[in-house]
Design a protein around this motif. Structure first.
Motif, PDB file in Angstrom:
ATOM      1  N   VAL A 146       0.848  -1.188   0.000  1.00 47.59           N
ATOM      2  CA  VAL A 146       0.000   0.000   0.000  1.00 47.59           C
ATOM      3  C   VAL A 146       0.885   1.240   0.000  1.00 47.59           C
ATOM      4  O   VAL A 146       1.799   1.357   0.820  1.00 47.59           O
ATOM      5  N   THR A 147       0.628   2.140  -0.947  1.00 47.25           N
ATOM      6  CA  THR A 147       1.415   3.363  -1.090  1.00 47.25           C
ATOM      7  C   THR A 147       0.630   4.544  -0.554  1.00 47.25           C
ATOM      8  O   THR A 147      -0.525   4.765  -0.924  1.00 47.25           O
ATOM      9  N   ILE A 148       1.262   5.312   0.328  1.00 48.21           N
ATOM     10  CA  ILE A 148       0.665   6.532   0.884  1.00 48.21           C
ATOM     11  C   ILE A 148       1.409   7.712   0.283  1.00 48.21           C
ATOM     12  O   ILE A 148       2.609   7.898   0.507  1.00 48.21           O
ATOM     13  N   ASP A 149       0.698   8.504  -0.508  1.00 44.57           N
ATOM     14  CA  ASP A 149       1.286   9.661  -1.188  1.00 44.57           C
ATOM     15  C   ASP A 149       0.789  10.922  -0.491  1.00 44.57           C
ATOM     16  O   ASP A 149      -0.345  11.360  -0.699  1.00 44.57           O
ATOM     17  N   TYR A 150       1.654  11.483   0.368  1.00 41.30           N
ATOM     18  CA  TYR A 150       1.272  12.683   1.109  1.00 41.30           C
ATOM     19  C   TYR A 150       1.216  13.917   0.215  1.00 41.30           C
ATOM     20  O   TYR A 150       0.568  14.908   0.561  1.00 41.30           O
ATOM     21  N   ILE A 151       1.894  13.871  -0.917  1.00 42.71           N
ATOM     22  CA  ILE A 151       1.919  15.032  -1.813  1.00 42.71           C
ATOM     23  C   ILE A 151       0.550  15.229  -2.466  1.00 42.71           C
ATOM     24  O   ILE A 151      -0.013  16.332  -2.458  1.00 42.71           O
ATOM     25  N   LEU A 277       9.280   9.940   7.497  1.00 40.92           N
ATOM     26  CA  LEU A 277      10.085   9.032   6.676  1.00 40.92           C
ATOM     27  C   LEU A 277      10.112   9.429   5.207  1.00 40.92           C
ATOM     28  O   LEU A 277      11.020   9.040   4.469  1.00 40.92           O
ATOM     29  N   GLY A 278       9.128  10.184   4.757  1.00 38.81           N
ATOM     30  CA  GLY A 278       9.094  10.593   3.359  1.00 38.81           C
ATOM     31  C   GLY A 278       7.706  11.007   2.932  1.00 38.81           C
ATOM     32  O   GLY A 278       6.735  10.844   3.675  1.00 38.81           O
TER      33      GLY A 278
END
Length: 294
Positions: A146-151, A277-278
């Protein structure tokens, strides 16, 4: 020249089959794209990631909580769905030490963006948290990166990872009933500890056991002591102040002069949010990695 009738029928039949297969292919492709489409999320004032999901065909708003261990719904939402209670239960502890002894329920379905996660369980917690209906843990994503893209404030499943840097994570699997992730970090360049990675902590959250203050040569008198009661009425002292440095074990991510809390009774060496973390993180439990795109 006349075309024999059987040939005309054969040609029409082939055309119909071709069109039918094309339509099925397009439907499958569109369905696949919908499942793997980017899922928008909200970030509330506390930094919690809020997603929409369906449990037993009823939609709600849930915190994506990598530190909750197991899926949980709040009492109000449980009244909207049919709950299938099992004879299973789970005994664990909150970060500040309170024992939790909770019953488990089978989810007929757990669906996020038309992707169904099978064989899921949840517990019911008698709490109120605004318009939030519960928490989705890492349980559904044991085999789904699962990818979490905060941008872009989106989530994506099964995103391809290409030449991305990563940190190692350790998996705490409690007999299949609950799951947490940890990683090693270093404090002030001299103390290596293992910290729980907890997206449910919100943003810029750094908690450490007060046991670590002595090896870090930190004086409690230099910190503000704040007694805080949990939702379960257990009171712990928090020593709030600044920590000089924290970095991941491979030094990929580093923060200096961070606000931190050293907590009496914390059951982990550390517990931090994941946002530091990113900006684009892929949690891959099977590979025991978090891949960091940005």
């Amino acid at each position: 020249m006349l075309v024999p009738k059987f040939k005309m029928i054969s040609t029409q039949s082939v055309m119909k089959k071709t069109i039918f297969r094309t339509v099925i292919l397009l439907i499958s492709l569109l369905y696949s794209l919908k499942i793997n489409a980017q899922i928008p999320f909200e970030i509330n004032s506390n930094g919690h990631i809020i997603i929409k999901a369906k449990i037993n065909d009823v939609e709600g708003k849930f915190i994506l909580d990598t530190g909750s261990g197991l899926n949980a719904i709040f009492k109000r939402f449980s009244n909207k769905i049919t709950n299938e209670k099992t004879h299973n239960f789970f005994v664990g502890h909150r970060a500040t030490g309170e024992e939790l002894n909770v019953d488990l329920y089978n989810a007929k379905s757990l669906e996020i963006n038309n992707k169904n996660f099978n064989n899921q369980q949840y517990t019911i917690v008698d709490l109120e948290f605004g318009d939030i209906d519960g928490m989705i843990s890492l349980q559904p994503f044991r085999n789904t990166p699962v990818t979490i893209d905060y941008i872009h404030k989106t989530i994506l499943f099964d995103k391809p990872v290409k030449n991305e840097k990563s940190i190692d994570i350790q998996i705490a699997d409690y007999a299949g009933k609950a799951i947490d992730i940890f990683t090693y970090v270093e404090l002030n360049d001299n103390l290596k500890i293992q910290t729980l990675l907890d997206s449910g902590a919100g943003k810029n959250s750094f908690w450490f056991s007060s046991k670590l203050m002595e090896p870090l040569a930190l004086n409690k008198a230099d910190f503000k002591t704040v007694p805080i009661k949990s939702d379960f009425n257990k009171e712990n002292n928090y020593y709030i102040g600044q920590l000089s440095k924290i970095h991941t074990a491979n030094k990929l991510r580093r923060i200096e002069n961070l606000d931190a809390a050293f907590v009496d009774g914390l059951i982990y060496e550390g517990k931090t949010s994941i946002d530091w973390l990113g900006k684009v993180l892929t949690i891959d439990i099977a590979k025991k990695k978090i891949f960091i795109a940005e």
